[in-house]
Design a protein around this motif. Sequence first.
Motif, PDB file in Angstrom:
ATOM      1  N   LEU A  73     -18.224  39.659  18.928  1.00  0.00           N
ATOM      2  CA  LEU A  73     -19.365  39.085  18.199  1.00  0.00           C
ATOM      3  C   LEU A  73     -20.370  38.439  19.142  1.00  0.00           C
ATOM      4  O   LEU A  73     -21.579  38.486  18.901  1.00  0.00           O
ATOM      5  CB  LEU A  73     -18.871  38.062  17.176  1.00  0.00           C
ATOM      6  N   LYS A  74     -19.864  37.832  20.204  1.00  0.00           N
ATOM      7  CA  LYS A  74     -20.755  37.224  21.194  1.00  0.00           C
ATOM      8  C   LYS A  74     -21.638  38.308  21.823  1.00  0.00           C
ATOM      9  O   LYS A  74     -22.829  38.102  22.052  1.00  0.00           O
ATOM     10  CB  LYS A  74     -19.913  36.511  22.259  1.00  0.00           C
ATOM     11  N   LEU A  75     -21.049  39.473  22.080  1.00  0.00           N
ATOM     12  CA  LEU A  75     -21.777  40.572  22.718  1.00  0.00           C
ATOM     13  C   LEU A  75     -22.687  41.300  21.732  1.00  0.00           C
ATOM     14  O   LEU A  75     -23.736  41.803  22.110  1.00  0.00           O
ATOM     15  CB  LEU A  75     -20.792  41.560  23.338  1.00  0.00           C
ATOM     16  N   ASP A  76     -22.259  41.365  20.474  1.00  0.00           N
ATOM     17  CA  ASP A  76     -23.022  42.122  19.471  1.00  0.00           C
ATOM     18  C   ASP A  76     -22.881  41.446  18.107  1.00  0.00           C
ATOM     19  O   ASP A  76     -22.089  41.865  17.264  1.00  0.00           O
ATOM     20  CB  ASP A  76     -22.515  43.569  19.426  1.00  0.00           C
ATOM     21  N   PRO A  77     -23.653  40.370  17.876  1.00  0.00           N
ATOM     22  CA  PRO A  77     -23.488  39.533  16.679  1.00  0.00           C
ATOM     23  C   PRO A  77     -23.838  40.226  15.359  1.00  0.00           C
ATOM     24  O   PRO A  77     -23.444  39.749  14.302  1.00  0.00           O
ATOM     25  CB  PRO A  77     -24.455  38.366  16.916  1.00  0.00           C
ATOM     26  N   LYS A  78     -24.531  41.359  15.426  1.00  0.00           N
ATOM     27  CA  LYS A  78     -25.001  41.973  14.177  1.00  0.00           C
ATOM     28  C   LYS A  78     -23.993  42.936  13.535  1.00  0.00           C
ATOM     29  O   LYS A  78     -24.253  43.450  12.446  1.00  0.00           O
ATOM     30  CB  LYS A  78     -26.314  42.720  14.435  1.00  0.00           C
ATOM     31  N   VAL A  79     -22.874  43.179  14.192  1.00  0.00           N
ATOM     32  CA  VAL A  79     -21.930  44.171  13.663  1.00  0.00           C
ATOM     33  C   VAL A  79     -21.036  43.521  12.609  1.00  0.00           C
ATOM     34  O   VAL A  79     -20.209  42.665  12.910  1.00  0.00           O
ATOM     35  CB  VAL A  79     -21.093  44.814  14.785  1.00  0.00           C
ATOM     36  N   LYS A  80     -21.211  43.976  11.368  1.00  0.00           N
ATOM     37  CA  LYS A  80     -20.529  43.367  10.223  1.00  0.00           C
ATOM     38  C   LYS A  80     -18.999  43.494  10.326  1.00  0.00           C
ATOM     39  O   LYS A  80     -18.279  42.564   9.974  1.00  0.00           O
ATOM     40  CB  LYS A  80     -21.050  44.046   8.953  1.00  0.00           C
ATOM     41  N   LYS A  81     -18.525  44.655  10.809  1.00  0.00           N
ATOM     42  CA  LYS A  81     -17.064  44.848  10.823  1.00  0.00           C
ATOM     43  C   LYS A  81     -16.371  43.891  11.798  1.00  0.00           C
ATOM     44  O   LYS A  81     -15.208  43.568  11.602  1.00  0.00           O
ATOM     45  CB  LYS A  81     -16.688  46.304  11.091  1.00  0.00           C
ATOM     46  N   TYR A  82     -17.075  43.417  12.834  1.00  0.00           N
ATOM     47  CA  TYR A  82     -16.471  42.434  13.745  1.00  0.00           C
ATOM     48  C   TYR A  82     -16.247  41.119  12.998  1.00  0.00           C
ATOM     49  O   TYR A  82     -15.202  40.485  13.119  1.00  0.00           O
ATOM     50  CB  TYR A  82     -17.354  42.178  14.975  1.00  0.00           C
ATOM     51  N   GLU A  83     -17.250  40.723  12.241  1.00  0.00           N
ATOM     52  CA  GLU A  83     -17.170  39.495  11.449  1.00  0.00           C
ATOM     53  C   GLU A  83     -16.072  39.601  10.383  1.00  0.00           C
ATOM     54  O   GLU A  83     -15.283  38.671  10.197  1.00  0.00           O
ATOM     55  CB  GLU A  83     -18.535  39.234  10.790  1.00  0.00           C
ATOM     56  N   GLU A  84     -16.006  40.750   9.722  1.00  0.00           N
ATOM     57  CA  GLU A  84     -14.983  40.968   8.690  1.00  0.00           C
ATOM     58  C   GLU A  84     -13.580  40.943   9.298  1.00  0.00           C
ATOM     59  O   GLU A  84     -12.656  40.359   8.723  1.00  0.00           O
ATOM     60  CB  GLU A  84     -15.229  42.300   7.966  1.00  0.00           C
ATOM     61  N   ALA A  85     -13.430  41.582  10.452  1.00  0.00           N
ATOM     62  CA  ALA A  85     -12.121  41.612  11.117  1.00  0.00           C
ATOM     63  C   ALA A  85     -11.704  40.201  11.519  1.00  0.00           C
ATOM     64  O   ALA A  85     -10.537  39.815  11.371  1.00  0.00           O
ATOM     65  CB  ALA A  85     -12.178  42.523  12.343  1.00  0.00           C
ATOM     66  N   ARG A  86     -12.666  39.414  11.987  1.00  0.00           N
ATOM     67  CA  ARG A  86     -12.393  38.029  12.382  1.00  0.00           C
ATOM     68  C   ARG A  86     -11.923  37.219  11.176  1.00  0.00           C
ATOM     69  O   ARG A  86     -10.933  36.492  11.249  1.00  0.00           O
ATOM     70  CB  ARG A  86     -13.648  37.412  13.003  1.00  0.00           C
ATOM     71  N   SER A  87     -12.608  37.355  10.054  1.00  0.00           N
ATOM     72  CA  SER A  87     -12.222  36.634   8.829  1.00  0.00           C
ATOM     73  C   SER A  87     -10.825  37.038   8.370  1.00  0.00           C
ATOM     74  O   SER A  87     -10.030  36.192   7.946  1.00  0.00           O
ATOM     75  CB  SER A  87     -13.217  36.918   7.706  1.00  0.00           C
ATOM     76  N   GLU A  88     -10.532  38.337   8.472  1.00  0.00           N
ATOM     77  CA  GLU A  88      -9.223  38.857   8.092  1.00  0.00           C
ATOM     78  C   GLU A  88      -8.123  38.260   8.977  1.00  0.00           C
ATOM     79  O   GLU A  88      -7.053  37.875   8.490  1.00  0.00           O
ATOM     80  CB  GLU A  88      -9.246  40.387   8.209  1.00  0.00           C
TER      81      GLU A  88
END
Length: 152
Positions: free
Chosen positions: A118-133
């Motif tokens: 996310l630090k490298l590419d904050p706009k990718v939704k699946k990174y955020e979703e994976a983090r929440s999971e």
Amino acid sequence: SMGKLSEAIKCYEIVLHLDPKNFKAHKNRGLAYHELKCLPEALDSFNKALAVDRSYAMAHFNKGQVLRDMERFHAALVAFDEAITLKSDYAPVHYQKGKTYFTMNDYEKAIACYDQALKLDPKVKKYEEARSEAIAARDGDELYPERKYLED
């Protein structure tokens, strides 16, 4: 389609017969085999590509994904780390490494990898979703029963 991939593999085989050290042919054959779910063949192709040129981060990344699909999680992490050493600013490798840790139930390390992606590419939704999971799994959310995998 599967027919096109099989055709492509045949073409790469011809190239490799003429030029056994053709890095691109090994790598592309590996991608085609992976797409066809022929995992041992894909792994072999990426290993052969890396024998020609170890400095290509994407081949390590691809190898890591194959190893994870083979449930060889520790070996996958080694391959992802090789890719990161060569190309640390490539967000997808941090994401795939996180997915591997998640599968191993190591949620803290998964979260750290997703944070890096996310630090490298904050706009990718699946990174955020994976983090929440991963946070939900770590915190004992009952949607995520323990899954145990053993490495050979």
